[in-house]
Design a protein around this motif. Sequence first.
Motif, PDB file in Angstrom:
ATOM      1  N   UNK A 248      27.216 -28.314 -36.921  1.00 30.61           N
ATOM      2  CA  UNK A 248      27.619 -27.197 -36.065  1.00 30.61           C
ATOM      3  C   UNK A 248      26.687 -25.993 -36.211  1.00 30.61           C
ATOM      4  N   UNK A 249      26.214 -25.717 -37.420  1.00 35.14           N
ATOM      5  CA  UNK A 249      25.333 -24.555 -37.621  1.00 35.14           C
ATOM      6  C   UNK A 249      23.858 -24.925 -37.587  1.00 35.14           C
ATOM      7  N   UNK A 253      25.109 -30.181 -43.228  1.00 36.04           N
ATOM      8  CA  UNK A 253      26.015 -29.361 -44.038  1.00 36.04           C
ATOM      9  C   UNK A 253      25.663 -27.889 -43.808  1.00 36.04           C
ATOM     10  N   UNK A 254      26.675 -27.082 -43.606  1.00 32.68           N
ATOM     11  CA  UNK A 254      26.406 -25.677 -43.291  1.00 32.68           C
ATOM     12  C   UNK A 254      25.844 -24.904 -44.478  1.00 32.68           C
ATOM     13  N   UNK A 255      26.001 -25.439 -45.693  1.00 30.98           N
ATOM     14  CA  UNK A 255      25.535 -24.725 -46.880  1.00 30.98           C
ATOM     15  C   UNK A 255      24.063 -25.017 -47.192  1.00 30.98           C
ATOM     16  N   UNK A 256      23.441 -25.911 -46.447  1.00 29.49           N
ATOM     17  CA  UNK A 256      22.052 -26.278 -46.742  1.00 29.49           C
ATOM     18  C   UNK A 256      21.112 -25.086 -46.640  1.00 29.49           C
ATOM     19  N   UNK A 327      19.644 -25.686 -33.104  1.00 23.45           N
ATOM     20  CA  UNK A 327      19.107 -24.365 -33.417  1.00 23.45           C
ATOM     21  C   UNK A 327      18.465 -23.728 -32.188  1.00 23.45           C
ATOM     22  N   UNK A 328      17.752 -24.544 -31.384  1.00 26.59           N
ATOM     23  CA  UNK A 328      17.131 -24.010 -30.174  1.00 26.59           C
ATOM     24  C   UNK A 328      18.182 -23.559 -29.168  1.00 26.59           C
ATOM     25  N   UNK A 329      19.223 -24.374 -28.972  1.00 35.17           N
ATOM     26  CA  UNK A 329      20.303 -23.976 -28.064  1.00 35.17           C
ATOM     27  C   UNK A 329      21.045 -22.756 -28.587  1.00 35.17           C
ATOM     28  N   UNK A 330      21.161 -22.679 -29.906  1.00 34.77           N
ATOM     29  CA  UNK A 330      21.794 -21.503 -30.485  1.00 34.77           C
ATOM     30  C   UNK A 330      21.032 -20.227 -30.181  1.00 34.77           C
ATOM     31  N   UNK A 331      19.723 -20.325 -30.160  1.00 36.11           N
ATOM     32  CA  UNK A 331      18.915 -19.153 -29.798  1.00 36.11           C
ATOM     33  C   UNK A 331      19.169 -18.740 -28.348  1.00 36.11           C
ATOM     34  N   UNK A 332      19.348 -19.736 -27.475  1.00 36.02           N
ATOM     35  CA  UNK A 332      19.649 -19.441 -26.073  1.00 36.02           C
ATOM     36  C   UNK A 332      20.987 -18.720 -25.960  1.00 36.02           C
ATOM     37  N   UNK A 349      28.162  -9.332 -30.663  1.00 27.78           N
ATOM     38  CA  UNK A 349      28.070 -10.779 -30.779  1.00 27.78           C
ATOM     39  C   UNK A 349      27.562 -11.177 -32.163  1.00 27.78           C
ATOM     40  N   UNK A 350      27.965 -12.360 -32.596  1.00 27.05           N
ATOM     41  CA  UNK A 350      27.462 -12.907 -33.851  1.00 27.05           C
ATOM     42  C   UNK A 350      27.598 -14.425 -33.799  1.00 27.05           C
ATOM     43  N   UNK A 351      26.784 -15.102 -34.573  1.00 29.65           N
ATOM     44  CA  UNK A 351      26.864 -16.553 -34.575  1.00 29.65           C
ATOM     45  C   UNK A 351      25.696 -17.183 -35.297  1.00 29.65           C
ATOM     46  N   UNK A 352      25.742 -18.516 -35.357  1.00 22.41           N
ATOM     47  CA  UNK A 352      24.700 -19.298 -36.020  1.00 22.41           C
ATOM     48  C   UNK A 352      24.730 -20.699 -35.439  1.00 22.41           C
ATOM     49  N   UNK A 353      23.572 -21.256 -35.115  1.00 21.78           N
ATOM     50  CA  UNK A 353      23.560 -22.583 -34.536  1.00 21.78           C
ATOM     51  C   UNK A 353      24.358 -22.596 -33.243  1.00 21.78           C
TER      52      UNK A 353
END
Length: 420
Positions: A248-249, A253-256, A327-332, A349-353
């Motif tokens: 998702x992020x 694993x989100x902790x990586x 990650x690329x879509x998250x930037x969009x 706004x805030x977010x990751x991935x």
Amino acid sequence: MITAETTVFESLESNVRGYCRSWPTLFTTAKGAWLKDEEGRDFLDFFAGAGALNYGHNNDLLKKPLLDYIASDGITHGLDMSTAAKRELLVTIRDTLLAPRGLDYKVQFPGPTGANAVEAALKLARKITGRKTILSFTNAFHGMTLGALSVTGNAAKRAGAGVPLVHATPMPYDGYFDNTTADFQWMERVLDDTSSGFDRPAAVIVETVQGEGGVNLARPEWLRHLAELCSARGILLIVDDVQMGCGRTGPFFSFETAGITPDIVTLSKSIGGYGLPMALVLFKPEHDQWNPGEHNGTFRGNNPAFVTATAALRHYWSDDALERSTLANGDVVAAELGKLAERFPGLSTRGRGMVHGLVFDDPGQAGKVGQAAFERGLLVETSGSMDEVVKLLPPLTLTGDELTEGLARLGAAVDNVMGG
């Protein structure tokens, strides 16, 4: 729309139902990032089963092995018996997830929900350490069973327990104070002061991104500081990756991103691949102190979910293509939401991935935007302590055109509510 023929939902189903109140229509089919209702209307799904459908609805790459398995009379219900489907999944977890990341974890199959995985993690931490208290964080959400509720922050959800929720202590999450450098000062002081009256905890449980809490992000350096704090004091670190895991992020694993190795990790939601119920608890081998059957459950052997989980891991996690596209879509998404925040005061706004939130200074506007989005054929939910955040959780596999269309519909909804 819900018609006279469908009033059975109101006459027979419990008042506890929730999502259907926000989306008052009768859905019939779904494919990829789309749902269709009984009237033939199409809805873009930026909810994805609350994160259980990272690979979309009825993904053909997962459907075929599932149908083949069922047609061949493969084991459906297996408790914790050894089956061919479980063997294939364990080998795939080892070769696709653990070995490439240098992770040495044992795998436990609890009951097939995120809450059950959390319950198992809390029980195991207490068994390992002989201590009772669990530290959790403000705005956390870990599930609706009693143990999971005890480490959940939301007052309304906690009140539903009907009993005192004990042996858990909340701590400030990253950014809870304006001065974020102070986050751990009190925690460290009371842990090390034998006269503080603060009992040494068994574990700390944390989400790297708090989805239900309002898309609150923990900085990598904050997570590293937390991991170091726990390690130095013999406190186990549990990362709840139920919603933010499975890519998702960005990373699986989100902790990586933080470069930490939790003692215990909980997974559910999208780990089953196809939306089938399944959960995992991963923990370091030295923590495997369970007695046989000490934590069990009738449906911990959902073999059809093992089949679709194996197919999902092999197809999407044998290379880094999905991570890079996420990650690329998250930037969009971040760029488009940033434009909305620039246009409208009181919006941030805030977010990751591929988890993002639009945060409204006026909490009531978030719900109105969600309703306006539904009217425009887009499904989004709200989150946060006052439902002040419109949360986006689209399937990771959606196309660029679908992402653009969904963001356009969301923009129109925001414009309708805040621009009118």
